[in-house]
Design a protein around this motif. Structure first.
Motif, PDB file in Angstrom:
ATOM      1  N   GLN A  97       0.839  -1.201   0.000  1.00  0.00           N
ATOM      2  CA  GLN A  97       0.000   0.000   0.000  1.00  0.00           C
ATOM      3  C   GLN A  97       0.874   1.252   0.000  1.00  0.00           C
ATOM      4  O   GLN A  97       2.054   1.200   0.296  1.00  0.00           O
ATOM      5  CB  GLN A  97      -0.924   0.003   1.226  1.00  0.00           C
ATOM      6  CG  GLN A  97      -1.793  -1.219   1.357  1.00  0.00           C
ATOM      7  CD  GLN A  97      -2.612  -1.495   0.118  1.00  0.00           C
ATOM      8  OE1 GLN A  97      -3.278  -0.608  -0.410  1.00  0.00           O
ATOM      9  NE2 GLN A  97      -2.555  -2.728  -0.363  1.00  0.00           N
ATOM     10  N   PRO A  98       0.292   2.413  -0.310  1.00  0.00           N
ATOM     11  CA  PRO A  98       1.058   3.663  -0.265  1.00  0.00           C
ATOM     12  C   PRO A  98       1.651   3.889   1.129  1.00  0.00           C
ATOM     13  O   PRO A  98       1.063   3.492   2.141  1.00  0.00           O
ATOM     14  CB  PRO A  98       0.014   4.734  -0.585  1.00  0.00           C
ATOM     15  CG  PRO A  98      -1.084   4.012  -1.293  1.00  0.00           C
ATOM     16  CD  PRO A  98      -1.086   2.617  -0.733  1.00  0.00           C
ATOM     17  N   LEU A  99       2.810   4.537   1.180  1.00  0.00           N
ATOM     18  CA  LEU A  99       3.533   4.714   2.433  1.00  0.00           C
ATOM     19  C   LEU A  99       2.691   5.406   3.495  1.00  0.00           C
ATOM     20  O   LEU A  99       2.714   5.010   4.664  1.00  0.00           O
ATOM     21  CB  LEU A  99       4.824   5.505   2.189  1.00  0.00           C
ATOM     22  CG  LEU A  99       5.728   5.678   3.400  1.00  0.00           C
ATOM     23  CD1 LEU A  99       6.128   4.336   3.995  1.00  0.00           C
ATOM     24  CD2 LEU A  99       6.961   6.484   3.015  1.00  0.00           C
ATOM     25  N   HIS A 100       1.926   6.428   3.133  1.00  0.00           N
ATOM     26  CA  HIS A 100       1.118   7.124   4.142  1.00  0.00           C
ATOM     27  C   HIS A 100       0.091   6.183   4.782  1.00  0.00           C
ATOM     28  O   HIS A 100      -0.179   6.257   5.969  1.00  0.00           O
ATOM     29  CB  HIS A 100       0.438   8.366   3.559  1.00  0.00           C
ATOM     30  CG  HIS A 100      -0.729   8.060   2.677  1.00  0.00           C
ATOM     31  ND1 HIS A 100      -0.595   7.692   1.356  1.00  0.00           N
ATOM     32  CD2 HIS A 100      -2.046   8.042   2.943  1.00  0.00           C
ATOM     33  CE1 HIS A 100      -1.792   7.466   0.831  1.00  0.00           C
ATOM     34  NE2 HIS A 100      -2.693   7.674   1.773  1.00  0.00           N
ATOM     35  N   LEU A 101      -0.471   5.263   3.997  1.00  0.00           N
ATOM     36  CA  LEU A 101      -1.428   4.295   4.538  1.00  0.00           C
ATOM     37  C   LEU A 101      -0.718   3.260   5.417  1.00  0.00           C
ATOM     38  O   LEU A 101      -1.234   2.875   6.469  1.00  0.00           O
ATOM     39  CB  LEU A 101      -2.190   3.606   3.402  1.00  0.00           C
ATOM     40  CG  LEU A 101      -3.270   2.627   3.827  1.00  0.00           C
ATOM     41  CD1 LEU A 101      -4.317   3.305   4.708  1.00  0.00           C
ATOM     42  CD2 LEU A 101      -3.927   2.017   2.598  1.00  0.00           C
TER      43      LEU A 101
END
Length: 86
Positions: A10-14
């Motif tokens: 998943q995207p790093l922020h998630l």
């Protein structure tokens, strides 16, 4: 912090949001002196238990989250508090 293959995709922020505030993945957390690293890893190998060093305890009572390069990462929010009154 350790994470599942699905979360790692998943995207790093998630990833950061889920690992710092989520509560559905469980792993044993404990403290040990830094000079006992070899003994901890040997015990982990004998018991077939994954172990990941995630930080250190210092005299400063605040929590600091750092990325793999040692840069500060803002914590996205508070995690669940079992002791908070509703």
């Amino acid at each position: 912090l350790p994470r599942s293959a699905h979360l790692a995709a998943q995207p790093l922020h998630l990833q950061r949001l889920c690992t710092l505030t989520g509560g559905d993945d469980y792993e044993l957390v404990f403290t040990a002196p830094a000079d006992s690293d070899d003994a901890v890893r040997a015990a982990a190998a004998r018991s077939d238990t994954p172990v990941t060093r995630i930080g250190c305890i210092t005299a400063d009572r605040s929590l600091r989250c750092l990325d793999a390069n040692g840069r500060p990462v803002p914590a996205p929010g508070a995690s669940f508090d079992h002791f908070r009154n509703p």
